[in-house]
Write an enzyme that holds these catalytic residues in place. Structure first.
Site, short mmCIF file in Angstrom:
data_model
loop_
_atom_site.label_atom_id
_atom_site.label_comp_id
_atom_site.label_asym_id
_atom_site.label_seq_id
_atom_site.Cartn_x
_atom_site.Cartn_y
_atom_site.Cartn_z
N ARG A 19 0.81 -1.22 0.00
CA ARG A 19 0.00 0.00 0.00
C ARG A 19 0.84 1.27 0.00
O ARG A 19 0.46 2.25 -0.64
CB ARG A 19 -0.98 -0.04 1.17
N ARG A 39 12.43 -0.21 5.95
CA ARG A 39 13.09 -0.83 7.09
C ARG A 39 14.58 -0.91 6.83
O ARG A 39 15.02 -1.20 5.72
CB ARG A 39 12.53 -2.24 7.33
N ASP A 98 15.69 6.95 5.48
CA ASP A 98 14.98 7.23 6.72
C ASP A 98 15.09 6.07 7.70
O ASP A 98 14.71 6.20 8.85
CB ASP A 98 13.50 7.51 6.43
N GLU A 141 19.60 1.47 14.88
CA GLU A 141 19.11 2.81 15.25
C GLU A 141 19.16 2.96 16.76
O GLU A 141 18.91 1.99 17.49
CB GLU A 141 17.67 2.99 14.73
N HIS A 182 14.31 8.29 11.02
CA HIS A 182 13.12 7.43 11.03
C HIS A 182 11.86 8.25 11.31
O HIS A 182 11.13 8.02 12.29
CB HIS A 182 13.27 6.31 12.06
N ALA A 204 6.59 8.03 10.22
CA ALA A 204 5.29 8.16 10.87
C ALA A 204 5.16 9.46 11.66
O ALA A 204 4.16 9.65 12.36
CB ALA A 204 5.06 6.98 11.81
#
Length: 535
Positions: A159, A240, A264, A269, A287, A290
């Site tokens: 998606r 990812r 990103d 991390e 990251h 979102a």
């Protein structure tokens, strides 16, 4: 007198361990007691969990067996996002704790950040900005490239990948994609041409990664793959970390074999010491896929709603392990079995089904077993929809988008097993794949009892392998030798003779790497070999 941790409570206690959007607390409603705690302080968190029934986290709170041991009443852990690297899902499942996420909350935000990284890398915005802030006016040093008329290659047409394709088509880009689980007709509707990985690598001017991090995708883009690309390539990964081999990418960027990268996500991390960040032809963000007001609000609202559903015993659409809902006791053990059979089906089929039957046999069909149709689809599509967002809410829609017709068939008669679940699918090339499973014993162990009409009897273990090869002496020794040399231990095996061939079904303690499977297939002259990992 102090209250026992197991004493009854008037209202469910919901612990919020990290800052969430204010809408989350509003959505939880007045029927719960909300308790705020710093989830990064393990001692404080454990102290707050004694009577908690729900825990809301983001990515900074570690949910492990030790925390679960301090939370005997805990029923649900809700992650306001999609990643689960900070949550021990297996431990939660063993403790009977549901884990839910907000899988659709950040789709648009992730797609928009991908587009932003693409443009920033192509136009060299970050180094130009740094130069200007340093007091220099160096227009000649930051000549970029237009995206219009170029080819965008998308790895994983899930998606988010679809949203990126739609947006970049508006830029005038030609879009190709590599995704073995998307049918050509569906891609054509989106204006996307499906190609194999090497073709995508050779022809793309921009490559955007939209895959989950799995054993199969880890290091997918490495030295060999980067050796196939154009030197003008812009590579973007906002999915990812670890899918792109960062050491190989660093060398390619330094040597001019890749022009630029927009990142990103990183293998480790926080990535503050990552050598890629020192390169002028890399634009990177910490990251932030979102991290928009809208995504945070949607995530907060979604997990609060899931917590309410879990605490009231309803079916929770976005559960990733334990499936709730007002479901008959006889049906509940079959949900996990059926979902795992769906994953086995996809692993054996290697692609999407055009039509898909879910057949349930036995006295259990006197109950409402419609949830098993959803469980089968969820398992089958978990390896097909590559943006980690398959849920009970969207699985029927996702099946329809892929042109998969689904039927639930029931029969109260089951001759050989008390209950039998069979998944039968027809692929685009008209071949069929069929798997059957049941529950056995008082411990309700999951067993694989049928494969393409052949009766077998094997524990439905986390790691499985299947081969068909000529029936001749010494093959079992070859199996043990090749797998033993690879450090793969056989936990269970069944050999079924079939007209001059044998079907071998293996339960193993660890995944069988594809090169090892290929070696094994060659050594046995196997006509067919598959490996499936469910853990």
């Amino acid at each position: 007198m102090p209250t026992s941790p197991l004493a009854p409570v008037l209202r469910p206690v919901v612990v919020v361990a990290e800052p969430l959007h204010p809408v989350a607390e509003v959505e939880l409603g007045a029927g719960v007691e909300v308790r705020h705690v710093d989830g990064t302080d393990p001692a404080a968190l454990r102290a707050a969990m004694g009577d908690a029934q729900a825990l809301l986290v983001r990515s900074g709170t570690v949910v492990d067996a030790a925390l679960l041991a301090a939370a005997p009443r805990l029923r649900v852990v809700a992650r306001a996002g999609t990643g689960l690297r900070n949550i021990d899902v297996r431990a939660c499942t063993q403790a009977g704790v549901m884990v839910v996420t907000a899988p659709t909350a950040n789709l648009v935000s992730a797609a928009e950040l991908t587009v932003g990284l693409m443009i920033a890398a192509a136009r060299r915005i970050a180094p130009a900005h740094a130069s200007l802030r340093a007091g220099r006016w160096e227009r000649q040093d930051f000549v970029g490239t237009e995206l219009a008329g170029r080819t965008l290659g998308i790895l994983g047409l899930g998606r988010v990948g679809v949203l990126v394709a739609q947006r970049m088509a508006a830029f005038g880009m030609h879009v190709v994609a590599q995704d073995p689980f998307v049918q050509a007709g569906r891609a054509a509707q989106l204006g996307v041409r499906l190609v194999d990985l090497d073709t995508l690598l050779r022809t793309s001017d921009v490559i955007s990664v939209h895959l989950p991090r799995t054993p199969e995708t880890l290091g997918l883009i490495g030295e060999r793959e980067l050796g196939l690309v154009k030197p003008s390539l812009v590579l973007v990964n906002a999915a990812r970390g670890g899918i792109v081999d960062e050491a190989a990418l660093h060398r390619a960027l330094l040597e001019g074999r890749v022009a630029a990268a927009g990142l990103d996500s990183f293998a480790e991390e926080p990535a503050t010491g990552n050598p890629l960040l020192a390169l002028d032809n890399v634009v990177a963000t910490p990251h932030l896929g979102a991290s928009t007001e809208q995504a945070l609000e949607k995530a907060g609202r979604a997990v609060a709603r899931s917590v309410r559903q879990a605490l009231s015993g309803e079916l929770v659409p976005d559960a990733v392990n334990v499936h709730g809902g007002v479901i008959a006791e006889e049906v509940r053990p079959l949900i996990g079995l059926t979902e795992r059979l769906g994953r086995v089906f996809t692993g054996l089929a290697g692609g999407s089904a055009v039509s898909f039957d879910v057949e349930v046999r036995g006295e259990v069909v006197d109950q409402d077993v419609r949830v098993l149709e959803l469980a089968a689809l969820k398992g089958a599509l978990s390896g097909v929809v590559l943006d980690e967002s398959v849920s009970y809410v969207n699985v029927s829609l996702l099946a329809a988008e892929r042109g998969t017709a689904v039927r639930l068939l029931t029969d109260p008669v089951s001759e050989d097993h008390r209950t039998l679940v069979t998944l039968r699918g027809t692929l685009a090339d008209a071949t069929t794949v069929e798997v059957s499973g049941t529950m056995v014993g008082t411990s309700e162990r999951q067993r694989l009892v049928g494969l393409d009409g052949v009766e077998i009897d094997l524990d439905l273990a986390d790691h499985l392998a299947f081969l068909r090869h000529p029936d001749r002496p010494g093959t079992v020794g070859t199996l043990g030798q090749v797998l033993g040399a690879a450090g793969v231990n056989i936990a269970g095996m069944q050999v079924v003779r079939l007209d001059g061939e044998v079907l071998v079904a293996l339960a193993v303690d660890s995944p069988v790497p594809e090169p090892v499977l290929a070696t094994l297939a060659a050594a046995l002259d196997a006509s067919w070999a598959r490996t499936v990992s469910l853990g």
